[in-house]
Design a protein around this motif. Structure first.
Motif, short mmCIF file in Angstrom:
data_model
loop_
_atom_site.label_atom_id
_atom_site.label_comp_id
_atom_site.label_asym_id
_atom_site.label_seq_id
_atom_site.Cartn_x
_atom_site.Cartn_y
_atom_site.Cartn_z
N LEU A 16 -7.40 -1.93 2.83
CA LEU A 16 -6.40 -1.14 3.55
C LEU A 16 -6.93 -0.60 4.88
O LEU A 16 -6.29 0.25 5.50
CB LEU A 16 -5.89 0.01 2.67
N ASP A 17 -8.09 -1.10 5.32
CA ASP A 17 -8.66 -0.67 6.61
C ASP A 17 -8.74 0.84 6.75
O ASP A 17 -8.35 1.39 7.78
CB ASP A 17 -7.84 -1.23 7.79
N GLY A 38 -2.21 9.19 1.09
CA GLY A 38 -1.28 8.94 2.20
C GLY A 38 -0.94 7.48 2.39
O GLY A 38 -0.52 7.07 3.47
N LEU A 39 -1.13 6.66 1.36
CA LEU A 39 -0.79 5.25 1.48
C LEU A 39 0.72 5.07 1.47
O LEU A 39 1.46 5.92 1.00
CB LEU A 39 -1.42 4.45 0.32
N ASP A 40 1.18 3.92 2.02
CA ASP A 40 2.62 3.67 2.11
C ASP A 40 3.00 2.37 1.39
O ASP A 40 2.19 1.76 0.71
CB ASP A 40 3.09 3.68 3.57
N ILE A 42 3.66 -0.65 2.41
CA ILE A 42 2.93 -1.88 2.78
C ILE A 42 1.57 -1.89 2.10
O ILE A 42 1.10 -2.93 1.63
CB ILE A 42 2.78 -1.98 4.32
N ASP A 43 0.95 -0.70 2.00
CA ASP A 43 -0.33 -0.61 1.29
C ASP A 43 -0.17 -1.01 -0.17
O ASP A 43 -1.06 -1.64 -0.76
CB ASP A 43 -0.89 0.82 1.37
N LEU A 45 1.93 -3.16 -1.44
CA LEU A 45 1.99 -4.63 -1.51
C LEU A 45 0.61 -5.24 -1.32
O LEU A 45 0.21 -6.17 -2.01
CB LEU A 45 2.95 -5.16 -0.43
N GLU A 46 -0.13 -4.69 -0.36
CA GLU A 46 -1.48 -5.19 -0.05
C GLU A 46 -2.41 -4.99 -1.26
O GLU A 46 -3.21 -5.85 -1.59
CB GLU A 46 -2.00 -4.43 1.17
N LEU A 49 -1.68 -7.48 -3.95
CA LEU A 49 -2.28 -8.78 -3.60
C LEU A 49 -3.78 -8.78 -3.90
O LEU A 49 -4.33 -9.75 -4.42
CB LEU A 49 -2.02 -9.07 -2.12
N ARG B 55 -5.46 2.92 11.88
CA ARG B 55 -6.17 1.86 11.15
C ARG B 55 -5.41 0.54 11.22
O ARG B 55 -5.98 -0.51 10.97
CB ARG B 55 -6.38 2.28 9.69
N PRO B 110 0.55 -8.80 3.29
CA PRO B 110 1.77 -8.13 3.76
C PRO B 110 1.51 -7.26 4.99
O PRO B 110 2.32 -7.23 5.92
CB PRO B 110 2.20 -7.27 2.57
#
Lengths: 86, 272
Positions: A16-17, A38-40, A42-43, A45-46, A49, B55, B110
């Motif tokens: 997640l960089d 605070g992830l969202d 898109i995170d 889904l990532e 994966l 980020r 994604p």
């Protein structure tokens, strides 16, 4: 269990960089999304994966179960531990 | 052929080798050799962008938003009413990585997919800055930077015809070198990685202050006797803005030629 939690924290940071973050900055029992780390979406889904790539775990993206697994690092660790050969 | 005018109020440019005004002026005059003062590549710091958004930005995205931030901070006039984000290739490194994953039948990231779209950097800019004005993302081949300025001029002119007065547009233009697999020797990245320009619809008369007004025309059929600038459009544009000895510049794009002229005044300044 602690080794697995550490491994998962590092995976979260890498995929997640999360710049400038170390595993110590992540509370293993704290929420990963929104008010916690605070992830969202898109995170999410990532992360799904990454679980598939690293541990061969396939999750249904909109099931209630998945929400529970993504609640915290500890919850993820329980999920991964169940899928690992004994 | 119709001539119009665009006034440049502020600019900022970034590359790993140069970011200060003086460094770019020396570059424009052909006086700069060394990269950075200490030889260490510059990194675009974005303290104003929350870490969880930051980020998501590539180095190029950070460079673009750094330039935008410099220009917005320097602006003492009205805030821009519209923002143009422009790149010929966009986040091409991400796109190529995604294509490789597809070729290997690996699942796509994604996050990488969502950030490979052409309006991703403008989107992050608007979220980070709570921007409520329109953001336009364009790509227009090798003359993309000039198309960005034309887009800004067109939107401002349209607003002017509908009562807008002395309004400004922010243009943010950026490109990275192409990844090796798709690199085209004819199409190398310019020295400028990103540039931001704050512009308004010009008048034929030079206005007060540091602003620089340029005339521009766009011709389908390039004049054979016209000297045409070489190199990347983004470099050509900045060099022309900064070099006071250069009064006219023509750039041949994809089937058309852009001609720019100066009408007094100095280079637009970024006030520190």
């Amino acid at each position: 269990m602690n080794d697995l939690e550490l491994e998962l924290k590092q995976m979260v940071i890498d995929v997640l960089d999360l710049e400038d973050m170390t595993p110590d900055d992540i509370d293993a029992s704290g929420p990963l999304f929104v008010e916690g780390l605070g992830l969202d979406s898109i995170d999410a889904l990532e992360l799904g994966l990454a679980l598939q790539k690293h541990y061969g775990i396939k999750l249904d993206s909109d099931s209630e179960e998945t929400r529970k697994h993504f609640a915290s690092i500890q919850a993820l660790a329980r999920l991964v531990a169940r899928h690992q050969p004994a | 052929m119709h001539t119009d005018y665009l006034t440049f109020h502020h600019w900022a440019a970034f590359s790993p080798d140069r970011k200060e005004l003086g460094e770019w002026v020396a570059w424009a005059l052909g006086q700069s050799r060394a990269s950075g003062s200490s030889g260490v590549p510059y990194k675009a710091e974005l303290p104003g962008v929350p870490a969880m958004l930051r980020r998501r930005l590539s180095g190029m995205g950070k460079a673009a938003l750094w330039c935008a931030g410099q220009v917005l901070d320097a602006n003492t006039g009205p805030a821009p009413v519209t923002r143009i984000f422009c790149s010929q290739h966009g986040e091409v490194s991400r796109t190529v990585a995604l294509l490789k994953d597809l070729a290997e039948q690996s699942p796509l990231s994604p996050a990488s997919f969502s950030l490979s779209v052409h309006n991703a950097i403008g989107g992050i800019h608007s979220i980070a800055g709570d921007v409520e004005q329109p953001v336009t993302a364009i790509a227009a081949g090798p003359d993309s930077p000039f198309s960005a300025l034309l887009e800004a001029w067109s939107q401002l002119k349209f607003r002017q015809l509908n009562g807008g007065c002395s309004e400004r547009a922010l243009c943010v233009i950026y490109d990275d070198a192409l990844p090796e697999d798709v690199a085209d020797p004819e199409n190398r990245r310019g020295d400028v990685q990103a540039i931001a320009l704050l512009v308004s619809c010009g008048e034929s008369q030079q206005k007060a202050g540091d602003a620089l007004t340029l005339s521009f025309t766009l011709a389908d059929d390039p004049g054979a006797d016209e000297a045409v600038a070489e190199g990347a459009a983004i470099d050509t544009l900045l060099k022309f803005l900064l070099d006071n000895t250069s009064r006219n510049m023509a750039f041949r794009g994809d089937g058309r030629t852009w001609s720019w002229g100066k009408h007094g005044g100095g280079a637009p300044q970024v006030h520190s």
